[in-house]
Design an enzyme around this catalytic site. Structure first.
Site, PDB file in Angstrom:
ATOM      1  N   THR A  60       0.823  -1.214   0.000  1.00 53.07           N
ATOM      2  CA  THR A  60       0.000   0.000   0.000  1.00 53.07           C
ATOM      3  C   THR A  60       0.855   1.261   0.000  1.00 53.07           C
ATOM      4  O   THR A  60       2.057   1.209   0.239  1.00 53.07           O
ATOM      5  CB  THR A  60      -0.890   0.025   1.258  1.00 53.07           C
ATOM      6  OG1 THR A  60      -0.051   0.031   2.423  1.00 53.07           O
ATOM      7  CG2 THR A  60      -1.793  -1.195   1.307  1.00 53.07           C
ATOM      8  N   ASP A  61       0.197   2.403  -0.269  1.00 52.78           N
ATOM      9  CA  ASP A  61       0.889   3.685  -0.140  1.00 52.78           C
ATOM     10  C   ASP A  61       0.040   4.650   0.673  1.00 52.78           C
ATOM     11  O   ASP A  61      -1.041   4.274   1.149  1.00 52.78           O
ATOM     12  CB  ASP A  61       1.283   4.250  -1.517  1.00 52.78           C
ATOM     13  CG  ASP A  61       0.092   4.717  -2.345  1.00 52.78           C
ATOM     14  OD1 ASP A  61      -1.008   4.929  -1.789  1.00 52.78           O
ATOM     15  OD2 ASP A  61       0.252   4.855  -3.560  1.00 52.78           O
ATOM     16  N   ALA A  62       0.548   5.863   0.830  1.00 51.55           N
ATOM     17  CA  ALA A  62      -0.111   6.829   1.713  1.00 51.55           C
ATOM     18  C   ALA A  62      -1.485   7.254   1.212  1.00 51.55           C
ATOM     19  O   ALA A  62      -2.226   7.925   1.932  1.00 51.55           O
ATOM     20  CB  ALA A  62       0.776   8.064   1.908  1.00 51.55           C
TER      21      ALA A  62
END
Lengths: 148, 148, 148, 148
Positions: B19-21
């Site tokens: 995942t990312d921010a």
């Protein structure tokens, strides 16, 4: 750790790839930042790892990492990652590393304030034969450059 | 694409690392999911890439990728990643791939509903000599297994 | 693509983290390089994505990527990654990007020679509401900065 | 470490994405393997982290990692990654983890032989408020599930 000698510092910017769904830098990625700083520290000493592998048949492998995560970094943060050689044998060495948040990004009032420590750790690195991955003695040219 | 033959499917779970921010899977990571599914599809045909590299001296490299991202995946999502061979030459092949969200995770009422398409793409892969990285003809044993 | 205007260029160094067991940069990682260059291109226009998300509630998501891989990069290579805006709507934009190998690293004889194209692609990016991930119109301040 | 209770084990396959130009798994990626195993260990106890974040407003963050790398893993290796809770407070816990190479892949003669230890480490995890990232007490439902 001798604080009189400034450690090598390397600028790292936080991109989307570095973050996770918690909105902060994924902790495993600090090991990548540490690696980049160690690589640039070695390059500053005249050591290019790909060339060294091609000519000597050896390469570094990481033997141990210990990292404490104190504060999170976020997207767009401007970091400084340090590397300081603290121990060196004929087949391995130990490097102390820190990731710091540059103060200008968090404190507009006092731009002279200290950078904030985000994480710090110790990385022990061994030298191995690239084909067999067996421990080996670092080549003389490498030991020579690490003397400084 | 011939829909009469079911494509190969491989289960992938979304972890923090993916995942990312933005709170969703970082788009570049779908290429990793695609690669895992292709690897398992090849393994299901009896092709182990490390062994093949050791015995034939060749390996696959990716020549082209086109991916459309339709809907995001999130932490803990259970995905199915497909692989379907759509074109094959002597030195390259093209695989169509999809990432689907398993329906039971999004529709408790009707568990028989269709999985939801998150992204899809096409990956063109070439066979090269592992030492020189020059294009080469796939070994006969590999071509034979890809026939099915 | 208007070749009269030089595209934005961003220096990227290849580290261990970027490579795979084929001895070259893992193809999915070029999407990370592209992202870094796009981020710095936006920053050069005065756009900070984290701030923009905090103030506008929106963010970019990647809708489509097409990449052709022509030549491999290796550990320690010094690359330049470009970004050039080729299409822009109110809710999306398309950027052409290239990864080039700096010539001094491959040609000691003629340092004035052209950099070598390693890969190139097109990335289509949409603007979404960060909470709902639904497509949205880019804020005026962003559209204004993209005009240049 | 109480060896009478078998630790939780999770199967991980090595793909191209996990390796580096040394031909082995990039050491930072073992932290990803550890994370996957911890996530599945928590899931086996009924803890889904995304749901827990949505309902409780809290999440885990890694506070400290110490890892020793003993032997390398390679492409296509079949690994088992373990997780064993060794310490637990109201706001943090410590997990011992190992990555093992399944014996059948390395010893065709004696398939009953022990798996080979590749790396092992300790991960200290804290519970924080997801919005402020400040340390917090784990919700009761989580503490309850960790009792077993």
């Amino acid at each position: 750790m001798d604080k009189r000698v400034a450690p090598f510092g390397f600028a790292v910017r936080v991109y989307w790839e570095d973050t996770d769904a918690g909105g902060i830098v994924f902790y495993a990625n600090y090991l990548k930042f540490f690696e980049r700083a160690r690589t640039e520290w070695l390059r500053s000493l005249g050591v290019e790892q790909q060339k060294l592998k091609d000519t000597s048949g050896g390469m570094f492998v990481v033997a141990q990492t210990c990292v404490r995560y104190l504060r999170p970094a976020r997207l767009d943060d401007a970091l400084v990652v340090t590397a300081r050689l603290v121990d060196k044998g004929r087949a391995s060495m130990t490097i102390c590393q820190q990731t710091l948040l540059k103060s200008e990004h968090i404190n507009n009032v006092n731009s002279a304030s200290e950078p904030i420590l985000l994480c710090e750790g110790t990385v022990k690195i061994g030298w191995v034969d690239a084909a067999t991955l067996k421990p080996a003695r670092m080549p003389g040219c490498l030991l020579e450059r690490l003397k400084t």
